[in-house]
Design an enzyme around this catalytic site. Structure first.
Site, PDB file in Angstrom:
ATOM      1  N   THR A 298       6.457  37.686  18.086  1.00  0.00           N
ATOM      2  CA  THR A 298       7.312  38.438  19.448  1.00  0.00           C
ATOM      3  C   THR A 298       7.845  37.143  20.016  1.00  0.00           C
ATOM      4  O   THR A 298       7.349  35.907  19.881  1.00  0.00           O
ATOM      5  CB  THR A 298       6.137  39.266  20.095  1.00  0.00           C
ATOM      6  OG1 THR A 298       6.005  40.132  19.688  1.00  0.00           O
ATOM      7  CG2 THR A 298       7.588  39.840  21.419  1.00  0.00           C
TER       8      THR A 298
ATOM      9  N   SER B 287       2.742  46.307  23.812  1.00  0.00           N
ATOM     10  CA  SER B 287       2.098  45.485  24.748  1.00  0.00           C
ATOM     11  C   SER B 287       3.301  44.735  25.456  1.00  0.00           C
ATOM     12  O   SER B 287       2.736  44.130  26.314  1.00  0.00           O
ATOM     13  CB  SER B 287       1.152  44.598  24.260  1.00  0.00           C
ATOM     14  OG  SER B 287       0.254  45.192  23.555  1.00  0.00           O
TER      15      SER B 287
END
Length: 593
Positions: free
Chosen positions: A410, A475
């Site tokens: 990410t 998340s």
């Protein structure tokens, strides 16, 4: 606007060399007929800044703002470059959450570009021959690929509030893809990792092998890598918009790559053409200190987890007349995480598909009572029940306990523009290099492994189980903070899988509670307290001492090195913008001159 500025510049350069009597008059008339560029919001005097994971990406964002673009335009430009220079982390084949603050309107909007499961997906999507697929098998399978949302997010956000030219936002990335970029250490190390190469198909697939492993070796640091296919894809998107991606040749190649062996997926062209970005209100909570924390709502964990951790931390702080040691504040940070993670793991999923008690979990009444349930250091972390605490029906028992892992492929971008608008965007392809499937110059995600691969637990359905058109829990926590007066104060976020929640919370505690600078807060050792073990980063200053203190208190401590946070933070100070970039990656924070 770009053409008008160019015309002015050319007229100014031509006049001194033209000796015709009427030349200067004509030039002056031409200049007078051009509308001057807008000056913007003159009440904003703090400047502009971009913080992201690669210097070339940051420069792209600054270039776009120089040419009249705002924070949204800059975010598109930054991320288009990031998809090229750090494809292991994010790209066109993935998705993102963008939190946008429009200062003039005093509005916060969340653009949910999360990937979605194909229409044919069912809760047992990852069940094969009667058994739940292991993570690595699922990760490298076509079943892991969700319908990408990144390109659609670009356009939805730009249509809503962008001020620059759509096509111009892709120009820096196109140039870099055509002329070549220098491979950095982060990309090289990921490609060279024997541990990673042993479990992914990147060097086995002919397309990805040729691109990432020329002559059979991982791209070396400093190698100039061109990507003409990526440039062509961006040119098509720049000219035609998202339809170039979600329909036609590119869409057909995405479906073919997804559904190819091993374990091909179920994606169809209709799944791609039907993709929509969800435009949502931010989920915000206000601390007793007056700070307002706003992040993305489910399926993101940001709005719930960041507000719950900070609310719990505040509730567990000692009274002003009670003296405690510094270790006490470390303890309550860990305890707040354990409580919030347990709630998040149980309740958070796609709120369009299942019931998620978002407001209840950040309700101050619930948070005060939940703080009293802090687990013993050697105790087992369990979710709370906001239904009972808030005087309604119990909520425990709705779902089976989900312990889905979230992998760290990410990136995060923080931007404030010249009008005081802000973007906090976290983007991903999920695990490193996504599903290892590549087409038209970009990698496809493995985002659907963010679902619980087991559809049930303890005889109960799991909230985050797969489903038709469902978005997996995330998340990612792109976060904006506002001060007591309602003014923008902080932009923060990070990559890092399920540890993102802890990474971002660290910056909030560091800046809001401890008074650290953005960079000082980022530099603190990472401490992640999800479940019954506390992970402590020991190769940063203060890490070994924190690990020892927690161990002495009775916590189960896992010592870690090589943490993969990528925090990028901007704080608004009285005298301007203060930026910070995570030294654990290659990013920078840079102000617009």
């Amino acid at each position: 606007m770009l053409m008008a500025i160019s015309g002015l510049a050319l007229a100014a350069c031509a006049a001194p060399d033209d000796t015709r009597p009427d030349a200067q008059t004509e030039a002056q008339k031409a200049a007078d007929s051009v509308e001057a560029p807008a000056l913007g919001d003159l009440s904003w005097t703090k400047g502009a800044m971009v913080a992201a994971a690669n210097p070339a990406a940051v420069e792209a964002g600054l270039e776009v703002m120089r040419n009249g673009g705002n924070a949204i335009d800059a975010a598109i430009a930054v991320h288009a470059v990031l998809g090229l220079v750090e494809p292991e982390s994010s790209g066109l084949g993935g998705g993102a959450f963008m939190v946008y603050y429009d200062r003039a309107k005093d509005e916060i909007t969340v653009f949910d570009g999360r990937e979605v499961a194909p229409a044919a997906a069912t809760p047992d999507y990852f069940v094969k021959d009667g058994k739940v697929m292991g993570f690595i098998e699922a990760w490298q399978s076509g079943h892991s690929v969700g319908v990408p949302g990144q390109v659609a997010l670009y356009k939805t956000a730009h249509d809503a509030a962008g001020t620059g030219d759509w096509a111009a936002n892709f120009a820096p990335a196109i140039r870099l893809a055509e002329n070549g970029f220098k491979v950095g250490e982060k990309l090289h190390e990921a490609l060279a990792s024997e541990r990673l190469r042993a479990v992914i198909n990147l060097d086995d697939n002919p397309v990805t092998s040729a691109y990432f492993y020329p002559d059979g070796e991982p791209l070396p640091v400093g190698y100039v890598r061109t990507n003409p296919d990526y440039a062509a894809t961006l040119k098509a998107i720049a000219a035609e918009g998202p339809s170039a991606f979600y329909k036609g040749e590119i869409a057909e190649s995405i479906v073919a790559a997804t559904n190819a062996a091993p374990d091909g997926g179920m994606m169809t062209l209709e799944d791609l053409s039907n993709y929509t970005v969800k435009v949502r209100p931010a989920l915000c909570g206000t601390l007793p200190t007056g700070y307002r924390i706003c992040s993305a709502p489910p399926p993101s964990s940001g709005g719930i987890a960041q507000n719950e951790i900070m609310g719990l931390y505040d509730a567990m702080k000692p009274a002003d007349n009670v003296r405690v040691t510094e270790d006490y504040f470390l303890k309550i940070f860990v305890d707040a995480q354990r409580l919030a993670y347990a709630d998040r793991d149980y309740y958070v999923a796609d709120a369009d598909k299942v019931t998620v008690p978002s407001d209840d979990l950040i309700n101050p009444v619930y948070i005060r009572e939940r703080a009293k349930q802090a687990f013993a250091p050697d105790g087992h972390a369990t979710p709370g029940d906001p239904g009972v605490i808030l005087g309604r029906s119990p909520m425990i028992g709705m779902w089976g306990q989900d312990q889905t892992e979230h992998a760290p492929g990410t990136t995060h971008v923080s931007i404030i523009d010249t009008d005081g608008n802000a973007v906090s965007m976290t983007a991903t392809v999920e695990s490193a290099f996504g599903s290892s499937r590549m087409t038209h110059g970009f990698l496809l995600n493995n985002q659907l492994t963010d679902f619980s691969r087991a559809p049930t637990a303890g005889g109960l359905p799991v909230a985050n189980a797969p489903g038709s058109g469902k978005r997996p829990r995330s998340s990612m926590s792109p976060t904006l903070v506002f001060d007591e007066a309602g003014d923008l104060f902080m932009v923060t976020g990070s990559p890092g899988g399920n540890s993102i929640i802890a990474y971002v919370a660290k910056t909030l505690v560091g800046v809001l509670e401890t008074g650290l600078t953005a960079q000082e807060a980022i530099n603190l050792p990472n401490i992640i307290a999800r479940g019954d073990t506390v992970a402590v980063e020991i190769d940063r200053e203060g890490g070994p001492e924190a690990a020892e203190a927690l161990r002495t208190m009775g916590y189960s401590v896992e010592e870690r090195t090589g943490e993969i946070s990528g925090l990028h933070v901007i704080v608004v100070r009285d005298d301007g913008l203060e930026g910070g970039a995570d030294p654990r990656r290659e990013g920078v924070a840079k102000a617009l001159e």
